[in-house]
Design a protein around this motif. Structure first.
Motif, PDB file in Angstrom:
ATOM      1  N   UNK A  42       0.836  -1.211   0.000  1.00  0.00           N
ATOM      2  CA  UNK A  42       0.000   0.000   0.000  1.00  0.00           C
ATOM      3  C   UNK A  42       0.869   1.259   0.000  1.00  0.00           C
ATOM      4  N   UNK A  43       1.923   1.256   0.819  1.00  0.00           N
ATOM      5  CA  UNK A  43       2.819   2.423   0.875  1.00  0.00           C
ATOM      6  C   UNK A  43       3.544   2.625  -0.449  1.00  0.00           C
ATOM      7  N   UNK A  44       4.019   1.533  -1.050  1.00  0.00           N
ATOM      8  CA  UNK A  44       4.712   1.642  -2.336  1.00  0.00           C
ATOM      9  C   UNK A  44       3.757   2.146  -3.408  1.00  0.00           C
ATOM     10  N   UNK A  45       2.520   1.641  -3.418  1.00  0.00           N
ATOM     11  CA  UNK A  45       1.524   2.132  -4.380  1.00  0.00           C
ATOM     12  C   UNK A  45       1.326   3.629  -4.226  1.00  0.00           C
ATOM     13  N   UNK A  46       1.169   4.095  -3.000  1.00  0.00           N
ATOM     14  CA  UNK A  46       0.951   5.527  -2.756  1.00  0.00           C
ATOM     15  C   UNK A  46       2.145   6.350  -3.244  1.00  0.00           C
ATOM     16  N   UNK A  47       3.354   5.857  -2.984  1.00  0.00           N
ATOM     17  CA  UNK A  47       4.554   6.570  -3.431  1.00  0.00           C
ATOM     18  C   UNK A  47       4.652   6.601  -4.955  1.00  0.00           C
ATOM     19  N   UNK A  48       4.324   5.493  -5.598  1.00  0.00           N
ATOM     20  CA  UNK A  48       4.368   5.447  -7.062  1.00  0.00           C
ATOM     21  C   UNK A  48       3.334   6.383  -7.683  1.00  0.00           C
ATOM     22  N   UNK A  49       2.147   6.445  -7.091  1.00  0.00           N
ATOM     23  CA  UNK A  49       1.119   7.348  -7.615  1.00  0.00           C
ATOM     24  C   UNK A  49       1.507   8.806  -7.391  1.00  0.00           C
ATOM     25  N   UNK A  50       2.110   9.118  -6.245  1.00  0.00           N
ATOM     26  CA  UNK A  50       2.599  10.487  -6.004  1.00  0.00           C
ATOM     27  C   UNK A  50       3.676  10.849  -7.027  1.00  0.00           C
ATOM     28  N   UNK A  80       4.019   9.578 -10.017  1.00  0.00           N
ATOM     29  CA  UNK A  80       3.372   9.739 -11.331  1.00  0.00           C
ATOM     30  C   UNK A  80       2.754  11.128 -11.454  1.00  0.00           C
ATOM     31  N   UNK A  81       2.131  11.619 -10.372  1.00  0.00           N
ATOM     32  CA  UNK A  81       1.563  12.973 -10.393  1.00  0.00           C
ATOM     33  C   UNK A  81       2.653  14.017 -10.622  1.00  0.00           C
ATOM     34  N   UNK A  82       3.792  13.836  -9.951  1.00  0.00           N
ATOM     35  CA  UNK A  82       4.910  14.768 -10.127  1.00  0.00           C
ATOM     36  C   UNK A  82       5.432  14.739 -11.553  1.00  0.00           C
ATOM     37  N   UNK A  83       5.613  13.548 -12.098  1.00  0.00           N
ATOM     38  CA  UNK A  83       6.114  13.411 -13.475  1.00  0.00           C
ATOM     39  C   UNK A  83       5.149  14.080 -14.445  1.00  0.00           C
ATOM     40  N   UNK A  84       3.863  13.845 -14.265  1.00  0.00           N
ATOM     41  CA  UNK A  84       2.869  14.467 -15.137  1.00  0.00           C
ATOM     42  C   UNK A  84       2.929  15.990 -15.037  1.00  0.00           C
ATOM     43  N   UNK A  85       3.051  16.497 -13.827  1.00  0.00           N
ATOM     44  CA  UNK A  85       3.147  17.945 -13.642  1.00  0.00           C
ATOM     45  C   UNK A  85       4.357  18.530 -14.340  1.00  0.00           C
TER      46      UNK A  85
END
Length: 90
Positions: A30-38, A40-45
């Motif tokens: 769960x923690x790794x998923x949250x970090x990966x999604x965060x 991804x948001x940064x990369x998209x930005x």
């Protein structure tokens, strides 16, 4: 079986066999998923910012494209994992 948000050293999917969403490995996933999604948001930005500015250099576009592809791959693996854990009522 839960598809984990990482792959093996050879690129194969990793799975967790547990029904306990509060197990140590489940919480880690769960923690790794949250970090990966965060991430991804940064990369998209950053990619959006790059495309809004002056014409980017080829190497900047190549780097951004590679980062976006990696982030999308992670996000799709997370979506597949979460979809596999949905119950029919959800």
């Amino acid at each position: 079986m839960r598809l984990l948000p990482w792959t093996s050293d050879t690129g194969m999917p990793c799975y967790l066999s547990t029904d306990d969403p509060d197990s140590r490995m489940s919480r880690l996933a769960d923690r790794v998923e949250a970090e990966l999604l965060d991430s991804a948001r940064d990369v998209l930005g950053h990619a959006k910012e790059l495309l809004r500015g002056q014409a980017p250099l080829r190497r900047e576009l190549t780097f951004a494209g590679a980062q976006l592809a990696a982030a999308l791959e992670d996000t799709l693996r997370i979506a597949k994992s979460r979809g596999g854990r949905l119950t029919p009522e959800e």
